[in-house]
Design a protein around this motif. Structure first.
Motif, PDB file in Angstrom:
ATOM      1  N   PHE A 197       0.649  -1.206   0.016  1.00 60.81           N
ATOM      2  CA  PHE A 197      -0.165  -0.204   0.130  1.00 60.81           C
ATOM      3  C   PHE A 197       0.747   1.278  -0.195  1.00 60.81           C
ATOM      4  CE2 PHE A 197       0.989  -1.056   4.523  1.00 60.81           C
ATOM      5  CZ  PHE A 197       1.007  -0.139   4.955  1.00 60.81           C
ATOM      6  N   TYR A 198       2.100   1.099  -0.104  1.00 56.09           N
ATOM      7  CA  TYR A 198       2.860   2.428   0.384  1.00 56.09           C
ATOM      8  C   TYR A 198       4.118   2.312  -0.918  1.00 56.09           C
ATOM      9  CZ  TYR A 198       5.749  -1.015   2.828  1.00 56.09           C
ATOM     10  OH  TYR A 198       6.478  -2.030   2.853  1.00 56.09           O
ATOM     11  N   PRO A 199       4.495   3.361  -1.401  1.00 56.51           N
ATOM     12  CA  PRO A 199       5.709   3.504  -2.257  1.00 56.51           C
ATOM     13  C   PRO A 199       6.973   2.752  -1.375  1.00 56.51           C
ATOM     14  CG  PRO A 199       4.579   5.480  -2.265  1.00 56.51           C
ATOM     15  CD  PRO A 199       3.807   4.911  -1.416  1.00 56.51           C
ATOM     16  N   ARG A 200       7.526   2.084  -2.031  1.00 58.67           N
ATOM     17  CA  ARG A 200       8.630   1.361  -1.248  1.00 58.67           C
ATOM     18  C   ARG A 200       9.978   1.175  -2.146  1.00 58.67           C
ATOM     19  NH1 ARG A 200       5.463  -4.568   0.039  1.00 58.67           N
ATOM     20  NH2 ARG A 200       4.909  -4.747  -2.205  1.00 58.67           N
ATOM     21  N   VAL A 201      11.260   1.180  -1.599  1.00 60.31           N
ATOM     22  CA  VAL A 201      12.372   1.255  -2.338  1.00 60.31           C
ATOM     23  C   VAL A 201      12.449  -0.127  -2.806  1.00 60.31           C
ATOM     24  CG1 VAL A 201      14.779   1.526  -2.097  1.00 60.31           C
ATOM     25  CG2 VAL A 201      13.353   3.091  -0.903  1.00 60.31           C
ATOM     26  N   THR A 294       4.849  -1.044  15.306  1.00 51.65           N
ATOM     27  CA  THR A 294       6.201  -1.023  15.093  1.00 51.65           C
ATOM     28  C   THR A 294       6.762  -2.317  14.691  1.00 51.65           C
ATOM     29  OG1 THR A 294       6.946  -1.090  17.376  1.00 51.65           O
ATOM     30  CG2 THR A 294       6.696   1.024  16.529  1.00 51.65           C
ATOM     31  N   MET A 295       7.607  -2.544  13.817  1.00 57.27           N
ATOM     32  CA  MET A 295       8.104  -3.913  13.457  1.00 57.27           C
ATOM     33  C   MET A 295       9.671  -3.637  12.811  1.00 57.27           C
ATOM     34  SD  MET A 295       6.276  -6.740  11.185  1.00 57.27           S
ATOM     35  CE  MET A 295       6.707  -8.273  11.146  1.00 57.27           C
ATOM     36  N   THR A 296      10.268  -4.535  13.553  1.00 54.81           N
ATOM     37  CA  THR A 296      11.885  -4.712  12.902  1.00 54.81           C
ATOM     38  C   THR A 296      12.444  -6.102  13.364  1.00 54.81           C
ATOM     39  OG1 THR A 296      13.805  -3.644  12.903  1.00 54.81           O
ATOM     40  CG2 THR A 296      13.065  -3.514  15.131  1.00 54.81           C
ATOM     41  N   PRO A 297      13.392  -6.586  12.731  1.00 54.64           N
ATOM     42  CA  PRO A 297      13.595  -6.261  10.974  1.00 54.64           C
ATOM     43  C   PRO A 297      12.513  -6.884  10.425  1.00 54.64           C
ATOM     44  CG  PRO A 297      15.034  -7.907  11.875  1.00 54.64           C
ATOM     45  CD  PRO A 297      14.231  -7.778  13.191  1.00 54.64           C
ATOM     46  N   THR A 298      12.043  -6.209   9.217  1.00 56.31           N
ATOM     47  CA  THR A 298      11.226  -6.750   8.279  1.00 56.31           C
ATOM     48  C   THR A 298      11.319  -6.211   6.906  1.00 56.31           C
ATOM     49  OG1 THR A 298       8.678  -7.149   8.146  1.00 56.31           O
ATOM     50  CG2 THR A 298       9.555  -5.185   8.984  1.00 56.31           C
ATOM     51  N   ARG A 299      10.919  -6.660   6.012  1.00 65.52           N
ATOM     52  CA  ARG A 299      10.747  -6.201   4.686  1.00 65.52           C
ATOM     53  C   ARG A 299       9.709  -5.696   4.164  1.00 65.52           C
ATOM     54  NH1 ARG A 299      11.892 -11.532   0.691  1.00 65.52           N
ATOM     55  NH2 ARG A 299      10.444 -10.448  -0.893  1.00 65.52           N
ATOM     56  N   ASP A 300       8.464  -5.642   4.880  1.00 57.60           N
ATOM     57  CA  ASP A 300       7.380  -5.236   4.597  1.00 57.60           C
ATOM     58  C   ASP A 300       6.417  -5.207   5.807  1.00 57.60           C
ATOM     59  OD1 ASP A 300       5.388  -4.410   3.150  1.00 57.60           O
ATOM     60  OD2 ASP A 300       4.934  -6.335   1.903  1.00 57.60           O
ATOM     61  N   VAL A 301       5.064  -4.599   5.651  1.00 57.90           N
ATOM     62  CA  VAL A 301       3.988  -4.686   6.538  1.00 57.90           C
ATOM     63  C   VAL A 301       2.763  -4.735   5.946  1.00 57.90           C
ATOM     64  CG1 VAL A 301       5.431  -3.662   8.549  1.00 57.90           C
ATOM     65  CG2 VAL A 301       4.005  -2.312   6.938  1.00 57.90           C
ATOM     66  N   ALA A 302       1.625  -5.253   6.726  1.00 58.92           N
ATOM     67  CA  ALA A 302       0.150  -5.182   5.903  1.00 58.92           C
ATOM     68  C   ALA A 302      -0.482  -4.977   7.176  1.00 58.92           C
ATOM     69  CB  ALA A 302      -0.067  -6.404   5.047  1.00 58.92           C
ATOM     70  N   PHE A 303      -2.004  -4.575   6.736  1.00 57.83           N
ATOM     71  CA  PHE A 303      -2.853  -4.501   7.879  1.00 57.83           C
ATOM     72  C   PHE A 303      -4.293  -4.781   7.515  1.00 57.83           C
ATOM     73  CE2 PHE A 303      -2.571  -0.250   6.421  1.00 57.83           C
ATOM     74  CZ  PHE A 303      -3.912   0.225   6.218  1.00 57.83           C
ATOM     75  N   VAL A 304      -5.309  -5.029   8.412  1.00 56.92           N
ATOM     76  CA  VAL A 304      -6.437  -5.180   8.037  1.00 56.92           C
ATOM     77  C   VAL A 304      -7.384  -3.964   9.125  1.00 56.92           C
ATOM     78  CG1 VAL A 304      -6.968  -6.907   9.652  1.00 56.92           C
ATOM     79  CG2 VAL A 304      -8.449  -6.775   7.615  1.00 56.92           C
ATOM     80  N   ALA A 305      -8.418  -3.792   8.564  1.00 59.15           N
ATOM     81  CA  ALA A 305      -9.362  -2.863   9.214  1.00 59.15           C
ATOM     82  C   ALA A 305     -10.755  -3.261   8.880  1.00 59.15           C
ATOM     83  CB  ALA A 305      -8.981  -1.354   8.916  1.00 59.15           C
TER      84      ALA A 305
END
Length: 649
Positions: A197-201, A294-305
């Motif tokens: 959902f976000y621009p990522r490198v 917050t989350m580390t170390p990781t290569r991505d995150v996602a969520f639900v609402a």
């Protein structure tokens, strides 16, 4: 096959007399040295481990997004701190805009219509981009190309320097057809599954520099870092996301906080948000609430609402006394032990199993979401089908959370090498299916090529015979849908099973596989790294296996032709003549049944076929035989089993 049978390898003579003659004319040595696709170097060494010069860039994210439930628009702002740890100076930064896959003019729309049908969005609308480096800030030139965006730097980012990118954007969340991210109607309120959902490198690595394959649906390859993100949603919704929720006191009421504390200390599932809580939540509200993770170390995150979700949880017991929490969120109509009520039990057992067998789970929560059915994984959270029940729910839960190890911990490039993601994970989740609750849902079968509930070795024969089947090392985007599951999931998973059970044995395999995972945790291995790591640590030159199973597609077809006693006397031993009629070689389990009823299990090593396809070997017996059988337990995929046994007169 038992461990005793696998490891009781008897080295038999490949020729009836020594020295062996030269190889048969036209016979190509299947054990010839293998040149791997990439040579070892200072970055990635000959043992398949990160070398002394290995480097990896880093991307840390601070993200704030908000969901407008009336328009289904997600808007966001992010600050990316990008550290260039490479030896190179960078004059641009490439980012992925994954939501552009839903644009009408996306490259993927012509080859991956399953994601779209006749539905499209405007994709990512980039509102602003700002670069902040050591000398100031500026608005850079940007170039959007399909699902990628280049940020042109006014001043190069030097080796071992960092800069910040500030980006504002928004997009319309796709409907249920969205695949990896979607909004789905439910009787109790909309369900937002928000991912990519976000621009990522993009990844800049030692293999290709910027790795910028366009996003065509074949998942992703991201850089590691830390994430601090917040989600603002209507106040009647519950939000669950990757990582740790750090503002529980602001978003959960006292009863929910108490239940969550109870769940974190309980091996049994505890309800956090009940059906009564859902009923009490207002249908409409203008108020919002912000959830902070917050989350580390990781290569991505996602969520639900969603307003619709019930929420339950249980404690996960990890090695060295640590704990995490298994959580499941699902609508009211899917509660109950025969539906999603056992989801957290499945999740808990899977994470504990994978942690115990392979590598400890590193994150505070493992979350299973009942979604529109994408069956998709992200670090710490997976989206599974609302209608999944029973064994299907267990299997998909174990598989999707297993992706926490491949590719979320071991960060392979799944856009290029799907087998290092799907195949490895299918291998470990099949073992979990055997282990769970004394085999309640075993055995798990993953062959869609020749389903039938039989032995995997028999089910895969059709694929090995298929001249059109791609090889495992085919890049992910080049594997057509008809072959995706058999080539990316089933064949590599069964290959690892044979490597563990028939070729190396569990002790050597498990040690090597664990070492590979630990060495490449939160790093980026490629196939050559894996091949070298398994060969080096197991003490076995496996080049013949990588060539035959991963780099080619060919059937295995052994045949027993005859057995005779030396000089006609059983006391002098017996000689067995057999033939290799296929293009693949593997060790061959052999069972000898004697006239007095006792049985010996042996293994014919691959060296049997080094010099010629037809060989006569000494069995070194001293008693009368009644039967000789090749692979009686169907551990290897012999294409024709009609010639795999002989009755000895």
């Amino acid at each position: 096959m038992s461990r005793r049978a696998v490891l009781s390898l008897v080295v038999l003579a490949a020729c009836p007399a020594l020295p062996c003659a030269a190889a048969d004319a036209g016979w190509s040595d299947p054990l010839a040295p293998l040149e791997l696709p990439r040579a070892a170097n200072a970055f990635r060494d000959g043992a398949g481990l990160p070398g002394p010069a290995y480097w990896q860039n880093r991307a840390d994210y601070r993200i704030a997004v908000a969901i407008d439930a009336k328009t289904d628009v997600l808007s966001g702002q992010e600050t990316i701190t990008y550290a260039n740890n490479s030896p190179d100076s960078l004059d641009r930064i490439w980012l992925y805009l994954d939501q552009n896959i839903y644009r009408r003019d996306a490259r993927a729309s012509v080859i991956a219509s399953k994601w779209f049908g006749q539905h499209f969005t405007d994709g990512d609308v980039i509102e602003s981009v700002q670069v902040i480096d050591g000398t100031g800030s500026y608005t850079p030139k940007t170039i959007v190309s399909d699902t990628r965006m280049a940020v042109e730097l006014q001043r190069d980012l030097g080796s071992h320097h960092a800069l910040k990118l500030k980006i504002a954007w928004h997009y319309t969340v796709p409907g249920p057809w969205g695949g990896r991210t979607a909004v789905t109607p439910d009787s109790e309120g909309k369900i937002y599954e928000i991912a990519q959902f976000y621009p990522r490198v993009a990844v800049y690595d030692d293999l290709r520099g910027w790795d910028t394959l366009p996003y065509l649906g074949a998942e992703f390859y991201n850089e590691y870092g830390s994430y601090d993100y917040s989600v603002t949603a209507p106040a009647n919704m519950v939000v669950a996301g990757s990582g740790a929720l750090v503002n529980e006191a602001q978003v959960l009421d006292a009863a929910q906080r108490a239940r969550l504390a109870q769940a974190r200390a309980s091996d049994k599932t505890v309800m956090i948000r009940t059906a009564a809580d859902v009923d009490a939540a207002p249908r409409e509200t203008s108020r919002t609430r912000t959830w902070h993770f917050t989350m580390t170390p990781t290569r991505d995150v996602a969520f639900v609402a969603s307003r619709a979700y019930l929420w339950d949880a249980a404690r996960i017991n990890l090695p060295d006394g640590r704990h995490a929490t298994a959580m499941s969120l699902y609508p009211k109509q899917d509660q109950g032990a025969d539906k999603w009520g056992r989801s957290s039990e499945y999740l808990k057992d899977s994470v504990e199993n994978f942690s115990r067998r392979w590598y400890p789970y590193p994150w505070p929560n493992a979350i299973n979401i009942a979604g529109h059915g994408a069956n998709m994984e992200y670090p710490g959270i997976v989206f599974d089908g609302i209608r999944d029940v029973g064994r299907e729910l267990f299997w998909v839960t174990a598989h999707e959370i297993g992706h926490g190890w491949f590719p979320m911990i071991v960060g392979s490039n799944e856009r290029r090498w799907a087998f290092m993601d799907e195949g490895f994970n299918t291998f470990i989740d099949t073992i979990e299916s055997d282990d769970f609750n004394h085999g309640e849902y075993a055995p798990k079968r993953d062959s869609e090529y020749a389903p039938g509930g039989g032995k995997p070795a028999d089910e895969i024969v059709g694929l090995l015979r298929d001249p059109k089947a791609p090889v495992i090392l085919t890049p992910a985007d080049s594997v057509g849908e008809a072959y995706r599951h058999p080539v990316e999931y089933f064949k590599p998973a069964f290959g690892l099973t044979m490597l563990r059970e028939t070729i190396l044995g569990p002790e050597r395999f498990d040690r090597a596989f664990r070492r590979y995972i630990a060495a490449w945790a939160f790093r980026h291995p490629d196939p050559s790294d894996f091949f070298r790591a398994m060969s080096s640590d197991s003490g076995e030159d496996l080049g013949w296996f990588w060539r035959g199973w991963f780099m080619n597609n060919a059937p295995l077809d052994y045949a027993l032709e005859s057995v005779r006693y030396v000089d006609g006397d059983p006391a002098k031993g017996a000689e067995l003549t057999l033939l290799d009629k296929g293009g693949l070689i593997l060790p061959a389990p052999l069972r000898l049944t004697f006239a007095d009823g006792h049985v010996e299990n042996r293994v014919l090593p691959v060296e049997t076929w080094r010099y010629r396809p037809n060989v006569t070997i000494g069995l070194h017996t001293s008693a009368k035989l009644s039967r000789v059988e090749l692979d009686p337990d169907h551990a290897i995929p012999d294409a024709d089993r009609s010639n795999d046994s002989l009755t000895v007169p």
